[in-house]
Scaffold this motif. Sequence first.
Motif, PDB file in Angstrom:
ATOM      1  N   LEU A  53       0.820  -1.190   0.000  1.00 44.37           N
ATOM      2  CA  LEU A  53       0.000   0.000   0.000  1.00 44.37           C
ATOM      3  C   LEU A  53       0.866   1.257   0.000  1.00 44.37           C
ATOM      4  O   LEU A  53       1.763   1.406   0.828  1.00 44.37           O
ATOM      5  CB  LEU A  53      -0.912  -0.046   1.235  1.00 44.37           C
ATOM      6  CG  LEU A  53      -1.980   1.034   1.328  1.00 44.37           C
ATOM      7  CD1 LEU A  53      -3.242   0.441   1.923  1.00 44.37           C
ATOM      8  CD2 LEU A  53      -1.500   2.177   2.185  1.00 44.37           C
ATOM      9  N   SER A  54       0.580   2.119  -0.954  1.00 40.83           N
ATOM     10  CA  SER A  54       1.259   3.400  -1.042  1.00 40.83           C
ATOM     11  C   SER A  54       0.250   4.478  -0.660  1.00 40.83           C
ATOM     12  O   SER A  54      -0.745   4.678  -1.341  1.00 40.83           O
ATOM     13  CB  SER A  54       1.760   3.598  -2.475  1.00 40.83           C
ATOM     14  OG  SER A  54       2.143   4.932  -2.667  1.00 40.83           O
ATOM     15  N   CYS A  55       0.516   5.152   0.450  1.00 32.62           N
ATOM     16  CA  CYS A  55      -0.446   6.126   0.987  1.00 32.62           C
ATOM     17  C   CYS A  55       0.108   7.537   0.797  1.00 32.62           C
ATOM     18  O   CYS A  55       1.309   7.764   0.920  1.00 32.62           O
ATOM     19  CB  CYS A  55      -0.668   5.826   2.466  1.00 32.62           C
ATOM     20  SG  CYS A  55      -1.700   7.044   3.305  1.00 32.62           S
ATOM     21  N   ASN A  56      -0.787   8.474   0.512  1.00 33.48           N
ATOM     22  CA  ASN A  56      -0.356   9.848   0.233  1.00 33.48           C
ATOM     23  C   ASN A  56      -0.632  10.807   1.396  1.00 33.48           C
ATOM     24  O   ASN A  56      -0.649  12.019   1.214  1.00 33.48           O
ATOM     25  CB  ASN A  56      -1.039  10.364  -1.044  1.00 33.48           C
ATOM     26  CG  ASN A  56      -2.540  10.454  -0.891  1.00 33.48           C
ATOM     27  OD1 ASN A  56      -3.083  10.139   0.160  1.00 33.48           O
ATOM     28  ND2 ASN A  56      -3.233  10.871  -1.935  1.00 33.48           N
ATOM     29  N   CYS A  57      -0.878  10.283   2.584  1.00 35.79           N
ATOM     30  CA  CYS A  57      -1.138  11.178   3.715  1.00 35.79           C
ATOM     31  C   CYS A  57       0.138  11.950   4.059  1.00 35.79           C
ATOM     32  O   CYS A  57       1.219  11.643   3.559  1.00 35.79           O
ATOM     33  CB  CYS A  57      -1.652  10.408   4.927  1.00 35.79           C
ATOM     34  SG  CYS A  57      -0.350   9.624   5.879  1.00 35.79           S
ATOM     35  N   SER A  58       0.017  12.928   4.927  1.00 34.64           N
ATOM     36  CA  SER A  58       1.129  13.855   5.161  1.00 34.64           C
ATOM     37  C   SER A  58       2.381  13.136   5.647  1.00 34.64           C
ATOM     38  O   SER A  58       3.494  13.551   5.359  1.00 34.64           O
ATOM     39  CB  SER A  58       0.710  14.913   6.177  1.00 34.64           C
ATOM     40  OG  SER A  58       0.445  14.312   7.429  1.00 34.64           O
ATOM     41  N   ILE A  59       2.197  12.033   6.350  1.00 36.32           N
ATOM     42  CA  ILE A  59       3.395  11.375   6.894  1.00 36.32           C
ATOM     43  C   ILE A  59       3.931  10.284   5.972  1.00 36.32           C
ATOM     44  O   ILE A  59       5.131  10.217   5.715  1.00 36.32           O
ATOM     45  CB  ILE A  59       3.142  10.870   8.337  1.00 36.32           C
ATOM     46  CG1 ILE A  59       4.450  10.414   8.957  1.00 36.32           C
ATOM     47  CG2 ILE A  59       2.098   9.782   8.407  1.00 36.32           C
ATOM     48  CD1 ILE A  59       4.457  10.457  10.442  1.00 36.32           C
ATOM     49  N   CYS A  60       3.046   9.433   5.424  1.00 32.90           N
ATOM     50  CA  CYS A  60       3.518   8.358   4.529  1.00 32.90           C
ATOM     51  C   CYS A  60       4.181   8.939   3.296  1.00 32.90           C
ATOM     52  O   CYS A  60       5.160   8.403   2.782  1.00 32.90           O
ATOM     53  CB  CYS A  60       2.361   7.459   4.105  1.00 32.90           C
ATOM     54  SG  CYS A  60       1.608   6.580   5.476  1.00 32.90           S
ATOM     55  N   ASP A  68      -7.028  12.608   1.655  1.00 35.88           N
ATOM     56  CA  ASP A  68      -8.364  13.197   1.521  1.00 35.88           C
ATOM     57  C   ASP A  68      -9.524  12.221   1.734  1.00 35.88           C
ATOM     58  O   ASP A  68     -10.229  12.310   2.714  1.00 35.88           O
ATOM     59  CB  ASP A  68      -8.508  13.856   0.143  1.00 35.88           C
ATOM     60  CG  ASP A  68      -7.557  15.035  -0.004  1.00 35.88           C
ATOM     61  OD1 ASP A  68      -7.482  15.851   0.930  1.00 35.88           O
ATOM     62  OD2 ASP A  68      -6.877  15.115  -1.036  1.00 35.88           O
ATOM     63  N   THR A  69      -9.687  11.274   0.813  1.00 31.28           N
ATOM     64  CA  THR A  69     -10.922  10.470   0.825  1.00 31.28           C
ATOM     65  C   THR A  69     -10.836   9.216   1.678  1.00 31.28           C
ATOM     66  O   THR A  69     -11.834   8.546   1.906  1.00 31.28           O
ATOM     67  CB  THR A  69     -11.300  10.044  -0.612  1.00 31.28           C
ATOM     68  OG1 THR A  69     -10.238   9.233  -1.140  1.00 31.28           O
ATOM     69  CG2 THR A  69     -11.497  11.258  -1.507  1.00 31.28           C
ATOM     70  N   TRP A  70      -9.653   8.861   2.147  1.00 30.27           N
ATOM     71  CA  TRP A  70      -9.464   7.655   2.952  1.00 30.27           C
ATOM     72  C   TRP A  70     -10.001   6.414   2.236  1.00 30.27           C
ATOM     73  O   TRP A  70     -10.720   5.592   2.785  1.00 30.27           O
ATOM     74  CB  TRP A  70     -10.152   7.824   4.308  1.00 30.27           C
ATOM     75  CG  TRP A  70      -9.569   6.934   5.371  1.00 30.27           C
ATOM     76  CD1 TRP A  70     -10.183   5.844   5.943  1.00 30.27           C
ATOM     77  CD2 TRP A  70      -8.281   7.041   6.001  1.00 30.27           C
ATOM     78  NE1 TRP A  70      -9.322   5.256   6.863  1.00 30.27           N
ATOM     79  CE2 TRP A  70      -8.175   5.970   6.916  1.00 30.27           C
ATOM     80  CE3 TRP A  70      -7.206   7.920   5.863  1.00 30.27           C
ATOM     81  CZ2 TRP A  70      -7.038   5.771   7.701  1.00 30.27           C
ATOM     82  CZ3 TRP A  70      -6.073   7.717   6.644  1.00 30.27           C
ATOM     83  CH2 TRP A  70      -6.002   6.657   7.549  1.00 30.27           C
ATOM     84  N   SER A  71      -9.662   6.294   0.945  1.00 32.96           N
ATOM     85  CA  SER A  71     -10.078   5.107   0.176  1.00 32.96           C
ATOM     86  C   SER A  71      -9.019   4.811  -0.877  1.00 32.96           C
ATOM     87  O   SER A  71      -8.138   5.638  -1.156  1.00 32.96           O
ATOM     88  CB  SER A  71     -11.431   5.368  -0.493  1.00 32.96           C
ATOM     89  OG  SER A  71     -11.319   6.492  -1.352  1.00 32.96           O
TER      90      SER A  71
END
Length: 119
Positions: free
Chosen positions: A22-29, A112-115
């Motif tokens: 999983l590649s996440c774009n949240c501020s920390i990942c 943003d959308t958490w999906s």
Amino acid sequence: MEATCHCKAVRLTIKQKPEFLLSCNCSICNRYGALWTYSTPDQIKVECSGNETKAYKHGDETIAFHHCENCGCVTHWIGTDKYPEPRMAINARLFDRSDIEGIKIRKFDGADTWSFIDE
Ligand SMILES: [Zn+2]
């Protein structure tokens, strides 16, 4: 499968090869550049030789991100007691490249959308 930080002080083992990363774009990942493989804490073994890993929590403190104090690699995160269920993830970048070659990478919109935002 076994993952290690760069200096090999931290060793993480999971029983099964991940179905996807999983590649996440949240501020920390996004800043860590990590690729996560998720599991429950009982499926992941973390061993440290020397210093323990250092944890970083932010915001609502539901997740503790751990890194090796010696070489700085982000090794894993673990849900704190504020997280709704027992949850943990390994940074799959710590596996040998050949071990994760060919595993599908799914994009997650944690910002943003958490999906999932797979094409
Ligand atoms: Zn290290």
